[in-house]
Design a protein around this motif. Structure first.
Motif, PDB file in Angstrom:
ATOM      1  N   THR A 140      80.255  19.507  93.457  1.00  0.00           N
ATOM      2  CA  THR A 140      79.087  20.464  93.771  1.00  0.00           C
ATOM      3  C   THR A 140      78.294  20.040  94.737  1.00  0.00           C
ATOM      4  N   GLN A 141      78.156  20.696  95.783  1.00  0.00           N
ATOM      5  CA  GLN A 141      77.605  20.146  97.148  1.00  0.00           C
ATOM      6  C   GLN A 141      76.031  19.903  96.777  1.00  0.00           C
ATOM      7  N   TRP A 190      71.536  21.187 103.425  1.00  0.00           N
ATOM      8  CA  TRP A 190      72.671  21.381 102.251  1.00  0.00           C
ATOM      9  C   TRP A 190      72.956  23.157 102.241  1.00  0.00           C
ATOM     10  N   SER A 191      72.167  23.973 102.879  1.00  0.00           N
ATOM     11  CA  SER A 191      72.243  25.240 102.849  1.00  0.00           C
ATOM     12  C   SER A 191      73.455  25.533 103.977  1.00  0.00           C
ATOM     13  N   ARG A 197      72.547  13.460  99.717  1.00  0.00           N
ATOM     14  CA  ARG A 197      73.876  14.247 100.195  1.00  0.00           C
ATOM     15  C   ARG A 197      74.182  15.636  99.813  1.00  0.00           C
ATOM     16  N   ALA A 198      74.746  16.943  99.689  1.00  0.00           N
ATOM     17  CA  ALA A 198      75.060  17.998 100.665  1.00  0.00           C
ATOM     18  C   ALA A 198      75.550  19.333 100.492  1.00  0.00           C
TER      19      ALA A 198
END
Length: 440
Positions: free
Chosen positions: A84-85, A270-271, A5-6
């Protein structure tokens, strides 16, 4: 979520260094210990408690209104979430705080690829939820989900949130423009194998709308393929086997070939660029564990409604990601934290979360509740059936202590192949070095 995940991480601020008198240093240290990221304190004298929850990616609790519902049911509780992604950044920060014993939240999220590290190496850092009565909940969870968070000596170190049964999400509008079929059943037949999926990608490339490619990244292709295997990086004896695993080689070869064929948008997952690509139409397909549905909605927004659909995954069922909620030993409000974890992972809340944001349940009762779920955002796709069937057929994966570290090194190497033009052989050598460093 997800994994599997992200993207733009929120990180706790670093401590300042200043030349001050010793007494001031001591005072500052005390204040930082009390107010550090993730700390939880009761408001003095008013009987209210603030519970902190520290997560990565998109668990969906806030978006689905579950925090607000819990606060309404428990008037003395306020919930504060930080997130925190990027899970790698989150895990590094969590390790630092666990080592120091401060700055920890009342509830910490743990990604499935890290849970073996918690049960085998860090059981002294987390509360045994069995001491709070968690044992009575065992029957509510899928066996594999429960057992993965239980240490050899029987400590329950987390309760399961979602799992990551896999499908393929695709843009029907882009498919039409490229002259490809858009019916989910027809596509599932055409790409029943990964060779079929990549062959269709070449057809798409030949007539693709300007600025659009077949898939987001070859790293996501690799990850979803290896998620179809029972043994990936470790065997059941805990031995690191990734270098001699033929299934891993197949996934690596497919990913590097996709890069060579120009089928990827070359985006690091996730960037910020990857996030923007969802609404820009930069790719037509994305390997899609259930938790990705909420992420797509968040990034593509209202303009994406009805443009996306979901089909069965090529090559059979698999699993990518899924998480746990744990209570650190250093939590300020352990009992209250457990009660929140218990409620968030209960069947009713897991079912509600799937219907609202797509996170597929690990609770057997919740799975039954969502069997008929559809999603208008994804062209009315029968998400309960698609992901439910995938969950039933997915292998029970062997998890090792450094599972996530190994996976990260390999996907980082694949990013070198597609973004820098590094040869697959050199990138693989770099991955091996990275794995050696990460696993000690």
């Amino acid at each position: 979520m997800s994994d599997s995940r992200a993207a733009a991480a929120r990180r706790p601020g670093s401590a300042r260094r200043a030349a001050v008198r010793a007494g001031a240093v001591a005072l500052a240290a005390a204040l930082l210990a009390a107010c550090g990221s993730g700390s939880s304190e009761s408001a003095s004298g008013d009987g209210k408690t603030t519970l902190t929850v520290d997560l990565f990616g998109s668990f969906g609790y806030k978006e689905a209104g579950l925090y607000a519902e819990y606060e309404k049911l428990h008037p003395g509780i306020t919930i504060k979430q930080t997130d925190t992604q990027d899970e790698q950044d989150y895990w590094k920060s969590l390790q630092t705080r666990l080592a120091g014993g401060g700055g920890l939240a009342d509830v910490q999220g743990i990604e499935v690829g890290r849970i073996a590290s918690v049960t085998q190496q860090q059981s002294d850092k987390f509360e045994d939820l069995g001491a709070y009565g968690a044992g009575e909940l065992k029957k509510e969870f899928a066996d594999f989900k429960w057992s993965a968070a239980t240490s050899k000596d029987g400590k329950v170190l987390g309760l399961g949130t979602d799992t990551g049964p896999e499908a393929m999400c695709y843009r029907t509008d882009l498919f039409r423009q490229a002259g490809l079929p858009t019916d989910r059943e027809e596509l599932a037949a055409e790409w029943s194998t990964w060779d079929g999926y990549l062959a269709l990608g070449k057809q798409y490339k030949a007539k693709a709308p300007k600025g659009s490619t077949w898939l987001d990244s070859v790293g996501s292709l690799y990850t979803i393929m290896i998620g179809q295997e029972e043994e990936r990086y470790y065997n059941a004896s805990g031995e690191l086997i990734y270098e001699r695993n033929p299934a891993l080689k197949d996934a690596w070869d497919a990913a590097t070939q996709a890069a060579a064929d120009g089928l990827s948008a070359k985006l690091d997952q996730w960037s910020p660029q990857w996030n923007q690509a969802f609404s820009a139409g930069s790719f037509a397909t994305i390997p899609c564990p259930a938790w990705m549905l909420g992420y797509i909605k968040g990034q593509a927004g209202d303009a994406g409604k009805g443009k996306w659909d979901i089909a069965k995954l090529p090559g059979g069922a698999g699993n990518w990601g899924g998480s746990y909620l744990s209570v650190p030993r250093a939590a300020k409000h352990k009992k209250e934290a457990y009660e929140l974890v218990k409620w968030l992972t209960a069947p009713e809340q897991q079912a509600k979360l799937f219907r609202k944001v797509g996170n597929f349940p690990s609770s057997t009762g919740a799975i039954a509740q969502v069997a008929d779920a559809t999603d208008p955002y994804f062209s009315g796709a029968p998400i309960g059936r698609i992901f439910g069937d995938a969950a039933k057929a997915a292998p029970v994966q062997v998890l090792g202590v450094h599972d996530k570290n190994v996976a990260d090194q390999i996907t980082n190497a694949l990013s070198e192949v597609e973004r820098k033009g590094t040869s697959p052989d050199k990138a693989w050598a770099n991955a091996r070095k990275g794995v050696a460093n990460a696993t000690g």
